[in-house]
Motif scaffolding. Structure first.
Motif, PDB file in Angstrom:
ATOM      1  N   VAL A 194     -65.825 -17.756 -16.837  1.00 40.36           N
ATOM      2  CA  VAL A 194     -67.278 -17.596 -16.791  1.00 40.36           C
ATOM      3  C   VAL A 194     -67.686 -16.320 -17.528  1.00 40.36           C
ATOM      4  N   ALA A 195     -66.925 -15.250 -17.367  1.00 40.32           N
ATOM      5  CA  ALA A 195     -67.245 -13.990 -18.043  1.00 40.32           C
ATOM      6  C   ALA A 195     -67.147 -14.134 -19.559  1.00 40.32           C
ATOM      7  N   VAL A 196     -66.113 -14.800 -20.043  1.00 41.12           N
ATOM      8  CA  VAL A 196     -65.969 -14.999 -21.488  1.00 41.12           C
ATOM      9  C   VAL A 196     -67.105 -15.863 -22.019  1.00 41.12           C
ATOM     10  N   TYR A 197     -67.453 -16.906 -21.284  1.00 34.31           N
ATOM     11  CA  TYR A 197     -68.552 -17.779 -21.701  1.00 34.31           C
ATOM     12  C   TYR A 197     -69.873 -17.010 -21.724  1.00 34.31           C
ATOM     13  N   ALA A 198     -70.119 -16.178 -20.718  1.00 31.91           N
ATOM     14  CA  ALA A 198     -71.352 -15.385 -20.675  1.00 31.91           C
ATOM     15  C   ALA A 198     -71.395 -14.370 -21.812  1.00 31.91           C
TER      16      ALA A 198
END
Length: 86
Positions: free
Chosen positions: A34-38
């Motif tokens: 989720v952090a990489v996508y954000a």
């Protein structure tokens, strides 16, 4: 027959610790994804654009996800009441 293995009660504390570590690894993989996508979304145009892009990118799955979050939040008082022993 599968419940002791599934819930980690087959080997006592050692098995529960192994299950906890694997659960922690899977959770950290989810959070890092989720952090990489954000970060990828925010690189293009800021945090508001990232939230809007993420919401649109979920497609029709955004509604069941939102319903699941709502149900989980609605069940929290019952969980805490049951844990309190009242």
């Amino acid at each position: 027959m599968a419940d002791p293995l599934h819930f980690g009660t087959v080997g006592g504390a050692v098995t529960k610790l192994i299950w906890f570590v694997f659960g922690l690894v899977l959770t950290s993989l989810s959070v890092s994804g989720v952090a990489v996508y954000a970060l990828r979304l925010s690189r293009d145009g800021g945090i508001a654009t990232a939230w809007a892009s993420a919401w649109r990118g979920m497609g029709l799955w955004r509604w069941p996800a939102l319903a699941g979050i709502g149900i989980a939040l609605a069940l929290l008082p019952a969980l805490f009441q049951a844990a309190g022993g009242d």
